[in-house]
Design a protein around this motif. Sequence first.
Motif, mmCIF file in Angstrom:
data_model
loop_
_atom_site.group_PDB
_atom_site.id
_atom_site.type_symbol
_atom_site.label_atom_id
_atom_site.label_comp_id
_atom_site.label_asym_id
_atom_site.label_seq_id
_atom_site.Cartn_x
_atom_site.Cartn_y
_atom_site.Cartn_z
ATOM 1 N N ARG A 419 -23.215 -10.873 24.154
ATOM 2 C CA ARG A 419 -22.438 -10.614 25.348
ATOM 3 C C ARG A 419 -22.664 -11.683 26.407
ATOM 4 O O ARG A 419 -23.665 -12.397 26.415
ATOM 5 C CB ARG A 419 -22.806 -9.245 25.944
ATOM 6 C CG ARG A 419 -22.661 -8.099 24.937
ATOM 7 C CD ARG A 419 -21.317 -7.374 25.048
ATOM 8 N NE ARG A 419 -20.139 -8.184 24.795
ATOM 9 C CZ ARG A 419 -19.583 -8.348 23.587
ATOM 10 N NH1 ARG A 419 -20.102 -7.766 22.530
ATOM 11 N NH2 ARG A 419 -18.503 -9.081 23.455
ATOM 12 N N GLY A 420 -21.709 -11.772 27.327
ATOM 13 C CA GLY A 420 -21.850 -12.620 28.495
ATOM 14 C C GLY A 420 -21.977 -14.098 28.185
ATOM 15 O O GLY A 420 -21.547 -14.592 27.141
ATOM 16 N N GLU A 421 -22.607 -14.809 29.102
ATOM 17 C CA GLU A 421 -22.729 -16.257 28.990
ATOM 18 C C GLU A 421 -23.653 -16.698 27.863
ATOM 19 O O GLU A 421 -23.615 -17.855 27.446
ATOM 20 C CB GLU A 421 -23.223 -16.831 30.328
ATOM 21 C CG GLU A 421 -22.232 -16.682 31.475
ATOM 22 C CD GLU A 421 -20.917 -17.397 31.205
ATOM 23 O OE1 GLU A 421 -20.908 -18.639 31.145
ATOM 24 O OE2 GLU A 421 -19.885 -16.704 31.042
ATOM 25 N N ALA A 422 -24.437 -15.779 27.345
ATOM 26 C CA ALA A 422 -25.344 -16.124 26.241
ATOM 27 C C ALA A 422 -24.583 -16.584 25.009
ATOM 28 O O ALA A 422 -25.140 -17.285 24.158
ATOM 29 C CB ALA A 422 -26.224 -14.925 25.894
ATOM 30 N N ILE A 423 -23.305 -16.228 24.901
ATOM 31 C CA ILE A 423 -22.510 -16.604 23.732
ATOM 32 C C ILE A 423 -22.431 -18.110 23.554
ATOM 33 O O ILE A 423 -22.324 -18.611 22.442
ATOM 34 C CB ILE A 423 -21.083 -16.008 23.837
ATOM 35 C CG1 ILE A 423 -20.316 -16.195 22.528
ATOM 36 C CG2 ILE A 423 -20.312 -16.629 25.007
ATOM 37 C CD1 ILE A 423 -20.824 -15.389 21.389
ATOM 38 N N HIS A 424 -22.522 -18.848 24.654
ATOM 39 C CA HIS A 424 -22.367 -20.298 24.585
ATOM 40 C C HIS A 424 -23.617 -20.985 24.035
ATOM 41 O O HIS A 424 -23.524 -22.074 23.468
ATOM 42 C CB HIS A 424 -22.021 -20.854 25.965
ATOM 43 C CG HIS A 424 -20.822 -20.207 26.578
ATOM 44 N ND1 HIS A 424 -19.551 -20.358 26.063
ATOM 45 C CD2 HIS A 424 -20.700 -19.381 27.656
ATOM 46 C CE1 HIS A 424 -18.693 -19.655 26.798
ATOM 47 N NE2 HIS A 424 -19.367 -19.057 27.772
ATOM 48 N N ASP A 425 -24.782 -20.362 24.211
ATOM 49 C CA ASP A 425 -26.040 -20.942 23.728
ATOM 50 C C ASP A 425 -27.047 -19.817 23.467
ATOM 51 O O ASP A 425 -28.024 -19.650 24.196
ATOM 52 C CB ASP A 425 -26.593 -21.926 24.762
ATOM 53 C CG ASP A 425 -27.781 -22.732 24.230
ATOM 54 O OD1 ASP A 425 -28.160 -22.518 23.055
ATOM 55 O OD2 ASP A 425 -28.309 -23.567 24.986
ATOM 56 N N PRO A 426 -26.819 -19.032 22.421
ATOM 57 C CA PRO A 426 -27.715 -17.900 22.152
ATOM 58 C C PRO A 426 -29.143 -18.339 21.839
ATOM 59 O O PRO A 426 -30.091 -17.577 22.074
ATOM 60 C CB PRO A 426 -27.060 -17.212 20.952
ATOM 61 C CG PRO A 426 -26.163 -18.237 20.346
ATOM 62 C CD PRO A 426 -25.717 -19.107 21.456
ATOM 63 N N ASP A 427 -29.292 -19.554 21.335
ATOM 64 C CA ASP A 427 -30.626 -20.098 21.071
ATOM 65 C C ASP A 427 -31.431 -20.149 22.371
ATOM 66 O O ASP A 427 -32.557 -19.632 22.462
ATOM 67 C CB ASP A 427 -30.489 -21.509 20.491
ATOM 68 C CG ASP A 427 -31.416 -21.742 19.303
ATOM 69 O OD1 ASP A 427 -32.221 -20.851 19.013
ATOM 70 O OD2 ASP A 427 -31.316 -22.807 18.685
ATOM 71 N N GLU A 428 -30.853 -20.756 23.387
ATOM 72 C CA GLU A 428 -31.518 -20.910 24.680
ATOM 73 C C GLU A 428 -31.705 -19.554 25.361
ATOM 74 O O GLU A 428 -32.714 -19.331 26.053
ATOM 75 C CB GLU A 428 -30.694 -21.842 25.573
ATOM 76 C CG GLU A 428 -31.288 -22.109 26.951
ATOM 77 C CD GLU A 428 -32.576 -22.910 26.894
ATOM 78 O OE1 GLU A 428 -33.361 -22.826 27.870
ATOM 79 O OE2 GLU A 428 -32.817 -23.607 25.877
#
Length: 458
Positions: A419-428
Amino acid sequence: MTDAPTLLWLRRDLRLADQPALAAAIGEGAIVPVYVLDDETPKHYAMGGASRWWLHHSLASLDADLRAVGSRLILRRGKCDAVLAELATETGANRVHCIRHFEPWWRNAERAVAKRLDLICHDGNYLAPPGSITTGSGGQYKIFTPFWRALQQQMPPPAPLPKPSSIPAPAHWPRSERLNEWGLLPTKPDWSTGFGADWSPGEAGAHHKLNGFKRHAATYGETRNLPSVEGSSRLSPYLHFGEVSAAQVWHAVAGAGGSVDTFLGELGWRDYAQTVILQLPDYGSRNGRPTLDTLPWRTGPDAAADLKAWQLGRTGYPIVDAGMRQLWATGWMHNRVRMITASFLIKHLLIDWREGERWFWDCLVDADYGSNAVNWQWTAGTGIDANMFVRIMAPLVQSPKFEAGDYIRQWVPELAQVRGEAIHDPDEAGCRPAAYPPKIIGHRAARERALAAVKQAH
């Protein structure tokens, strides 16, 4: 009018409306429309798998359209000059009409046919005949912006020709091969199962797509870069196969207002790509800037493994992986994401742009020699008009900037629940699912490696 029929040689002009070669041939009497599947003349640029899928369905559609107006499509396989000469002997035809093409192999084929038969070439696949937009000194443009400025002075293009209500048939039809026997469709495995949901090849499908685009052409400039919104026209494969002409598209949308001029500029870019390959026929394999010929591209097993990860959409960069998976599933990729994935291969992985150009050639339903080569060289910084190599796209910045979250969730199912902005860089963000790979290389490390490499080339 003569008793002998005329051959209509079809290639990437698979339509009946705004078809100047067809219109000219009708004025001479009976016509034999023919498509020659020539895999010999293009050599290593024979059509890729996705294009062959499209061609199968486009030819079936064209034959149905021809039969509706009293004609039919003759299919033959072999070298164009030999096949057309054979057909001329069989039918008594003494003239061939065609629309002029600018890929180097088609120019060679036209010269070969002209040595055997009376070949009449017409313009009709572009806004203006490639080569006709010249500088003040009579030379050819190499840079897009002044080319586009000059091309606009010649616009609008001529009004499209109407579809003929009937096409005169010969007294006797020559033999035609069977489309199903050409093996254009994939079988083992059939990787095209998702194509039909996105595409309807043929002239009717082209106009359906064009009519749909007309409704939001005025907002093209605002939405074209948002992969989750899908503001692009999706007309590129129909234009490539000539199921709709550039002139038809221009006249349909030019008056839409808003930011439609941005879209018209994309049509102009398509013309520009033909101007480039007219000047540099080997642009698909040779750098436009020789100063980068010595750039030390990565090779060997590690580079090969990285290339495979890129092809499969397993790089650990969600926006890149979504684009590569969309390409495999549908034969097409959103234009903004094409730039991101191309830049990633070239600059993050330091793999020769020609590897990407070849992969796109095989996987894209709109694989176009001029556009493919010009776009890859623009991204690589190797082209005659190109982004500088040192300008390195940051996928993890591009993804949120262009609101790609829903696009990623659609094409990378392992991330559908992120969900949310984590989709762009789930690793980070610390929420990368176990099924999704970690980053193949960090952005900073990739950038430093790319900048060090380009220094060696100067």
